[in-house]
Design a protein around this motif. Sequence first.
Motif, short mmCIF file in Angstrom:
data_model
loop_
_atom_site.label_atom_id
_atom_site.label_comp_id
_atom_site.label_asym_id
_atom_site.label_seq_id
_atom_site.Cartn_x
_atom_site.Cartn_y
_atom_site.Cartn_z
N PRO A 10 0.59 6.08 5.31
CA PRO A 10 0.49 5.36 4.04
C PRO A 10 0.65 6.38 2.91
O PRO A 10 0.30 7.54 3.06
N VAL A 32 0.02 0.99 -2.99
CA VAL A 32 0.03 1.66 -1.69
C VAL A 32 1.33 1.31 -1.01
O VAL A 32 1.77 0.16 -1.06
N GLY A 34 4.28 2.33 2.44
CA GLY A 34 4.41 2.76 3.83
C GLY A 34 4.84 1.57 4.65
O GLY A 34 4.21 0.50 4.58
N VAL A 37 2.03 0.18 6.73
CA VAL A 37 1.01 -0.45 5.87
C VAL A 37 1.49 -1.86 5.53
O VAL A 37 0.73 -2.83 5.61
N TYR A 52 -5.09 -0.39 11.82
CA TYR A 52 -4.08 0.57 11.36
C TYR A 52 -4.54 1.96 11.78
O TYR A 52 -5.67 2.36 11.49
N SER A 54 -4.13 5.93 11.41
CA SER A 54 -3.52 6.85 10.46
C SER A 54 -4.44 8.03 10.15
O SER A 54 -5.52 8.17 10.73
N ILE A 65 -6.29 4.22 -0.59
CA ILE A 65 -5.69 3.56 0.57
C ILE A 65 -6.78 2.95 1.46
O ILE A 65 -6.66 1.80 1.92
#
Lengths: 316, 316
Positions: A10, A32, A34, A37, A52, A54, A65
């Motif tokens: 992200p 935000v 990505g 994302v 998610y 990350s 984020i």
Amino acid sequence: MARVLTIGEPMGLMVATEPKALKDVTTFRRYVCGAEVNFAVGMSRLGHETAYISRVGNDPFGQHILDFLAEQHISTDYVTLDDVNRTGMQLKAKTLEGDPEVVNFRRFTAFSYMEPSVVDTVQWESYDHLHVTGIPPALSETCRETSIAMMKAAKAHGVQVSFDTNLRPALWPSEDVMRKNINYLASLADIVLPGLGEGKILTGFETPEEIADFYLKQGAKAVIVKLGTKGAYVKTTDETFYAPAYIVENVVDTVGAGDGFAVGTISGRLEGLSWSEAVRRGAAIGALQVQVESDNEGLPTLEQLVAYQNSAKLSE
Amino acid sequence: MARVLTIGEPMGLMVATEPKALKDVTTFRRYVCGAEVNFAVGMSRLGHETAYISRVGNDPFGQHILDFLAEQHISTDYVTLDDVNRTGMQLKAKTLEGDPEVVNFRRFTAFSYMEPSVVDTVQWESYDHLHVTGIPPALSETCRETSIAMMKAAKAHGVQVSFDTNLRPALWPSEDVMRKNINYLASLADIVLPGLGEGKILTGFETPEEIADFYLKQGAKAVIVKLGTKGAYVKTTDETFYAPAYIVENVVDTVGAGDGFAVGTISGRLEGLSWSEAVRRGAAIGALQVQVESDNEGLPTLEQLVAYQNSAKLSE
């Protein structure tokens, strides 16, 4: 509703508020971004249980984020904070129509230090689907190993895998290295989603039919070749057809269209729709997403999606 | 008017438009920041011929910085563009008063790859003064070597050197390493400008007098210890005195005050003012700079400076 995993980087997204070259813009609005994302946001808005995976910097972008993911009801159980390396950032121009200028600040980011060991922390039995894109494997050696390990672990646990090729040539040392790596990752997926231009670069073939055959031979069960405003070509082990796009009068910014398409198609399949219905839903979400400035604000709830599909016109 | 050189890392500066934690801010205004940029802007506004030595990424921040320097009539002959590495960036909070929260994104930036060979490209005979700060030597090994080489070359060419300690403890592996390096750099300067808190950390002494003596013994010809709202302590090979600050009713943001102080003091000396007059000019420019949001927009022209000094009140 299904239980869905995705992994990716992200970034803090700074969108210009004036339609000028990025070097001349005075004021930026922060969002935000990505690809993954966007996928997570879209799946969560449709009611799927979404996690998610990350790694972000412990800085104002990373913290923002984490808050954003929580607001979107996306699990951050697998997001780690990095005290040394920073979160990536993207500058995006305000376009008057179509593809905006984007510039990434993502070298040596927190996510680029992602390690394959994350795979062992995942409660695989809790998930039905893993979505992977071609971006993380372009970011670093360990990210590439992580993508491969994730896809193999998913397969070992009977979790369905989709792969959006999402080519980023600027991040690879050469087109040849990119082609080999992306095609190898595609060979680990059940569903492969290349754009037509990407498919040409990756396979050397010119037509959607040939591109789809290439990935089916590699082991995919379904290939959807995205044709932009012309819709998509679908070939699975059972059926093959062209699907239409929705007509959009006012395109604000094309970023996120492909992610929206993946959301619609994958969510549709996970909810038991036919391939034809699922890909039409993908086209609808892609069409909604191109009508907003940020990369994911256009992704709809189920109610918004149904309302749009009932009123919008298909291109056929 | 004098001919002045400085070297340092410029960054894209994103200032929050709302007084919130940086993670919660929606809109940011873009400026240019960097202690040495501020110095160059201030010297140029006062009419001195100013050149800035640097390296920026070939990206919207780097391009904006080049345009900004040109607008400020600062020579960019010694600024190189890097196609691989990015320009650094800083997020700055909007404060209601005093020191704002700032977060830097400056690891592995274009400037961190600066090489000492730049020294050989400089037309040394064209300059009267070089201003260096403690920031570049904290950024990378090659930046540290470059700072040292610049100061030695200046000395060899009879160019006067000022050094603002400008400590950035977060960028150094340890306080001890920082202390040794910064004190070594200070030993190569004619004029040393530490803040009182910095001087305490660097020398282990508590009083402005002892701190000044430390650097005079190391070879400096003048030491100015900055005391914030209490003014400054000046000790040269000839004289010693305390100088007052100007009273500022409405502090918007304290960033850039020290750079403004350096501009006033160095420009004053280069124009033939006494130490007392020069340091008073430094205090005036510092006071003007804390009354604006960006890090250098408050730096005055000579006309603005004179007007301010004729109307503002000193703290004594």
